[in-house]
Enzyme design. Structure first.
Site, PDB file in Angstrom:
ATOM      1  N   GLU A  42       0.794  -1.231   0.000  1.00 49.64           N
ATOM      2  CA  GLU A  42       0.000   0.000   0.000  1.00 49.64           C
ATOM      3  C   GLU A  42       0.827   1.281   0.000  1.00 49.64           C
ATOM      4  O   GLU A  42       0.808   2.051   0.965  1.00 49.64           O
ATOM      5  CB  GLU A  42      -0.946  -0.004   1.220  1.00 49.64           C
ATOM      6  N   GLU A  44      -5.166  -8.726   0.757  1.00 57.49           N
ATOM      7  CA  GLU A  44      -5.868  -8.409   2.008  1.00 57.49           C
ATOM      8  C   GLU A  44      -7.342  -8.181   1.719  1.00 57.49           C
ATOM      9  O   GLU A  44      -7.702  -7.506   0.751  1.00 57.49           O
ATOM     10  CB  GLU A  44      -5.347  -7.104   2.658  1.00 57.49           C
TER      11      GLU A  44
HETATM   12  O1  IFM Z   1      -4.091  -3.327   9.189  1.00 58.12           O
HETATM   13  C1  IFM Z   1      -4.046  -2.782   7.918  1.00 58.12           C
HETATM   14  C2  IFM Z   1      -2.872  -3.318   7.142  1.00 58.12           C
HETATM   15  O2  IFM Z   1      -1.665  -3.102   7.786  1.00 58.12           O
HETATM   16  C3  IFM Z   1      -2.794  -2.659   5.787  1.00 58.12           C
HETATM   17  N1  IFM Z   1      -4.066  -2.732   5.107  1.00 58.12           N
HETATM   18  C4  IFM Z   1      -5.241  -2.369   5.820  1.00 58.12           C
HETATM   19  C5  IFM Z   1      -5.307  -3.090   7.147  1.00 58.12           C
HETATM   20  C6  IFM Z   1      -6.582  -2.693   7.909  1.00 58.12           C
HETATM   21  O3  IFM Z   1      -6.618  -1.329   8.115  1.00 58.12           O
END
Ligand code: IFM
Length: 442
Positions: A164, A350
């Site tokens: 990210e 994710e």
């Molecule tokens: O916890 C975070 C992660 O580190 C990066 N993506 C989003 C998740 C939830 O906010």
């Protein structure tokens, strides 16, 4: 009933600073998140990742959970300051030993390690030199990445350069709610460029290393919907899409920044310094794209808002993060990526949700999370049916953990963590996920 492909990688994901703890042990260096979280007021209840889930000491127990869940893959990140405490130079063997132990333990149970090289914990020593705003950090990162390929590349076959970069850039350097807490949009744009450059350099070094395996980047992507088909709302949605998505997708896939956003950002900030050859490096071909999807954004035009774009809050279900539950967005996003950026392999690196969890009789009935995942898995299945090369799905997160500026107040885990005792408790969603994996279908 839809069956996922035979070789589909069901997994879970975590990140070093969020779970490891052992912040001051075995020669680990300080990271920008250690520094940031210890400044009062930056994190909910002034919490930090010093202990977190104590995974550094309990990783065998945690891998046992992964094995019992039946996952095929596990995505974790390497803490740069644990393996190279100063960011450059000397390797910390104890840190390397930890990751060797973790990787070997995973492979013992046929769980494929998916390793993220940067999940936000820059060595503080490099922040003293300007951090990601300093172009040299791109080279430091690529050198660190090379070391990791050398040390672990015999066993790790899936690498993710960055997690990210939008968050690294904008949350860390424009909005300032993440480390290092800078609030300057021009700096954020330069950071984004340097991070992307570091990604491209690492991809090139990876190819040169010739150790085999695949490499990609993980982007947090948020499909944007206009509140109406009025021209100004549609334009607002295009801008929001440029800011959240295209600013990273276009350089990586097309080797250029989006023209409209260069103009837009250029009207109030300094456009990043791009040197000859940078865009070619940034767009070095990757093997896959990692997609982090949580929610959509829904916008309308408002001349007084930043970029003339106001985010709305449509009716619906919301998670504890106040993010709208919108599974259709995952399908739309995957189809859009295929259409606009080509038929690349994709992993959902994710997806998951924070909800209030209550422990009763040693169990947690987290039906909201279970339903959230189910609805998103269904959309992933639809996308596969419609031709998206989706290769795997990593639920965020294996266990409750340090949710950055929210501290431990938001629980994303399939596994509940009692932070007082470090006891792990399987939530209902974890038991359900185990069945999904076993059946390879919903
Ligand atoms: O916890 C975070 C992660 O580190 C990066 N993506 C989003 C998740 C939830 O906010």
């Amino acid at each position: 009933m839809f069956k996922f492909p035979e070789d589909f990688i069901w997994g879970t994901a975590t990140a070093a600073y969020q779970i490891e703890g052992a912040a001051n042990e075995d020669g680990r260096g300080e990271s920008i998140w250690d520094r940031f979280s210890h400044i009062p007021g930056n994190v909910w209840n002034n919490q930090n990742g010093d202990v977190a889930c104590d995974h550094y000491h309990r990783y065998k127990e945690d891998v046992q959970i992964l094995k019992d869940m039946g996952v095929k893959g596990y995505r974790f990140s390497i803490s740069w300051p644990r393996v190279i405490p100063e960011g450059t130079g000397k390797i910390n063997q104890k840190g390397v030993d930890f990751y060797n132990g973790l990787i070997d333990e995973l492979l013992k149970y046929n769980i494929q390690p998916f390793v993220t090289l940067y999940h936000w914990d820059l060595p503080q020593a490099l922040q003293y030199k300007g951090g990601w705003a300093n172009r040299d950090t791109a080279e430091y990162f690529a050198d660190y990445a090379s070391e990791m390929f050398r040390l672990f590349g015999d066993r790790v076959k899936h690498w993710i350069t960055h997690n990210e970069p939008w968050c690294t850039s904008f949350l860390g350097h424009a909005i300032g709610v993440h480390a290092p807490g800078i609030k300057d949009f021009s700096t954020a744009l330069q950071v984004a460029h340097n991070v992307l450059l570091s990604h491209g350099k690492a991809v090139q070094y990876f190819r040169q290393a010739g150790r085999g395996g695949k490499i990609g980047i993980t982007l947090n992507l948020t499909p944007v919907y206009a509140a109406s088909d009025r021209e100004e709302d549609v334009r607002a949605a295009t801008v929001a899409d440029g800011y959240s998505n295209r600013w990273f997708l276009d350089p990586v896939f097309k080797g250029q920044y989006p023209e409209d956003m260069l103009k837009n950002f250029g009207s109030f900030a300094k456009i990043p310094d791009v040197q000859v050859g940078d865009m070619k490096i940034i767009s070095s071909p990757m093997d896959f794209l990692g997609v982090n999807y949580y929610t959509r954004s829904f916008v309308k035009y408002n001349p007084d808002a930043q970029f003339g774009t106001e985010s709305l809050r449509p009716d619906g279900q919301y998670t504890e993060m106040d993010w709208e539950v919108y599974p259709q967005g995952l399908y739309d996003l995957l189809m859009r990526l295929k259409k606009d950026y080509g038929d690349i392999d994709i992993y959902i690196t994710e997806n998951g949700a924070a909800f209030k969890d209550v422990v009763e009789n040693n169990s947690v009935d987290d039906s909201d999370r279970l339903n959230y995942l189910k609805m998103h898995f269904e959309k992933a299945a639809e996308a596969i049916r419609d031709g998206v090369k989706l290769k795997g799905y990593f639920v965020w997160s294996l266990m409750d953990n340090f949710e950055w500026a929210h501290g431990y107040s938001k629980r994303f885990g399939l596994i509940y963590v009692d932070y007082e005792t470090q006891k792990r408790i399987w939530k209902k969603s974890a038991l359900w996920y185990k069945d999904v994996i076993a059946n390879n279908s919903l």
